[in-house]
Design an enzyme around this catalytic site. Sequence first.
Site, PDB file in Angstrom:
ATOM      1  N   ASP A  16       0.880  -1.180   0.000  1.00  9.44           N
ATOM      2  CA  ASP A  16       0.000   0.000   0.000  1.00  9.44           C
ATOM      3  C   ASP A  16       0.910   1.221   0.000  1.00  9.44           C
ATOM      4  OD1 ASP A  16      -2.356   1.638   0.344  1.00  9.44           O
ATOM      5  OD2 ASP A  16      -1.762   1.893   2.424  1.00  9.44           O
ATOM      6  N   SER A  17       0.306   2.390  -0.198  1.00 12.42           N
ATOM      7  CA  SER A  17       1.088   3.627  -0.142  1.00 12.42           C
ATOM      8  C   SER A  17       1.549   3.925   1.287  1.00 12.42           C
ATOM      9  CB  SER A  17       0.241   4.782  -0.671  1.00 12.42           C
ATOM     10  OG  SER A  17      -0.966   4.873   0.054  1.00 12.42           O
ATOM     11  N   CYS A  79      -4.222  -1.096  -2.109  1.00  7.37           N
ATOM     12  CA  CYS A  79      -4.326   0.356  -2.208  1.00  7.37           C
ATOM     13  C   CYS A  79      -5.257   0.632  -3.382  1.00  7.37           C
ATOM     14  CB  CYS A  79      -2.940   0.947  -2.486  1.00  7.37           C
ATOM     15  SG  CYS A  79      -2.954   2.711  -2.842  1.00  7.37           S
ATOM     16  N   GLU A 159      -5.683   9.484   9.586  1.00  8.50           N
ATOM     17  CA  GLU A 159      -4.297   9.334  10.068  1.00  8.50           C
ATOM     18  C   GLU A 159      -4.078  10.112  11.360  1.00  8.50           C
ATOM     19  OE1 GLU A 159      -1.123   9.235   7.316  1.00  8.50           O
ATOM     20  OE2 GLU A 159      -2.134   7.665   6.169  1.00  8.50           O
ATOM     21  N   CYS A 191     -11.269   3.444  -0.810  1.00  5.32           N
ATOM     22  CA  CYS A 191      -9.968   3.893  -0.296  1.00  5.32           C
ATOM     23  C   CYS A 191      -9.688   3.106   0.980  1.00  5.32           C
ATOM     24  CB  CYS A 191     -10.014   5.392   0.018  1.00  5.32           C
ATOM     25  SG  CYS A 191      -8.522   6.000   0.826  1.00  5.32           S
ATOM     26  N   HIS A 193      -8.371   3.813   3.735  1.00  2.00           N
ATOM     27  CA  HIS A 193      -8.586   4.446   5.045  1.00  2.00           C
ATOM     28  C   HIS A 193     -10.053   4.512   5.454  1.00  2.00           C
ATOM     29  CE1 HIS A 193      -4.522   5.704   4.285  1.00  2.00           C
ATOM     30  NE2 HIS A 193      -4.442   6.384   5.412  1.00  2.00           N
TER      31      HIS A 193
HETATM   32  N1  DGL Z   1      -3.983   3.950   0.057  1.00  2.00           N
HETATM   33  C1  DGL Z   1      -4.617   5.027  -0.675  1.00  2.00           C
HETATM   34  C2  DGL Z   1      -5.866   4.484  -1.374  1.00  2.00           C
HETATM   35  O1  DGL Z   1      -6.437   3.477  -0.994  1.00  2.00           O
HETATM   36  C3  DGL Z   1      -4.971   6.195   0.241  1.00  2.00           C
HETATM   37  C4  DGL Z   1      -3.782   6.988   0.718  1.00  2.00           C
HETATM   38  C5  DGL Z   1      -3.002   7.677  -0.399  1.00  2.00           C
HETATM   39  O2  DGL Z   1      -3.514   8.649  -0.983  1.00  2.00           O
HETATM   40  O3  DGL Z   1      -1.922   7.212  -0.681  1.00  2.00           O
HETATM   41  O4  DGL Z   1      -6.298   5.048  -2.326  1.00  2.00           O
END
Ligand code: DGL
Length: 273
Positions: A16-17, A79, A159, A191, A193
């Site tokens: 993931d990011s 992600c 976050e 997303c 989060h």
């Molecule tokens: N993990 C990203 C997503 O699911 C969210 C966080 C980011 O913008 O990197 O799109």
Amino acid sequence: MIEGINMDKRPIGIFDSGIGGLTVAKEIFACLPREDIVYFGDTARVPYGTKSPQTVKKFSCSNTKFLMSQKVKIVIVACNTASATSFGKLRAEFPSIPIIGVIGPAVKLALMCTKNKKIGVIGTESTISSNAYLKEIRKFKSNVSLFGQSCPLFVPLVEEGWIDRKETLLIAKKYLTPLKRKKIDALILGCTHYPMLKSVIKKIMGKGVAVIDSARAVAEKCKKVLEEKGLFNGKKRNGWHKFFVSDNPLRFKRAGQKFLGRKIDKVAQIDIG
Ligand code: DGL
């Protein structure tokens, strides 16, 4: 499965990011407790959600290369932004390994839930502008409408741990009211989060709207692929979980524990280039 046959001791790779993919990892841990897992959070280059598809593709490829260097047997793109922009590219670049994204499983669930054929999707700016969810829906249905809404403040709110603050409720109302007006009856949390904001989102959307969190569906898809390809670990003990990041392991540890709902013992930092 007969022990000794069709066993593959290599770990599952997840990227993931940053920390958000832990919502998916948590479900994979629960669904496949015997599997060893390598999780990579690209905390040096987060956020992906505001970046161009070209940049996210490049990042997704280097993340997958890192996981391959860890000798993983499958890659989970945990992600939404990376799945939306880079899934095709990853499959083309890494044909030797099964790759699972988060969009297909979410769409399948949403299509099962909707009765009035009006679905909403919320996500980062890049995910929403990619139209990836609509393209996936069109593979199965031509008569379903999809309404997208980007919610750029949700990631920082989560976050910061602002899950049940009144400010979060106000911001969520602003984002979600247009979707409510469209009378959708299923809403995809597009997303990583957003599952953390599920109760706020449910409160605003009301009982008539199914809120789709694909994490469990992704874990089940992973299990199915391992089964079909004879890739189960086959060990009797519980698997190990290794965490890697590209920056600030302490922050990942602190915030990640909230996502995972349990302690993270060790996080290693790597140079992703
Ligand atoms: N993990 C990203 C997503 O699911 C969210 C966080 C980011 O913008 O990197 O799109």
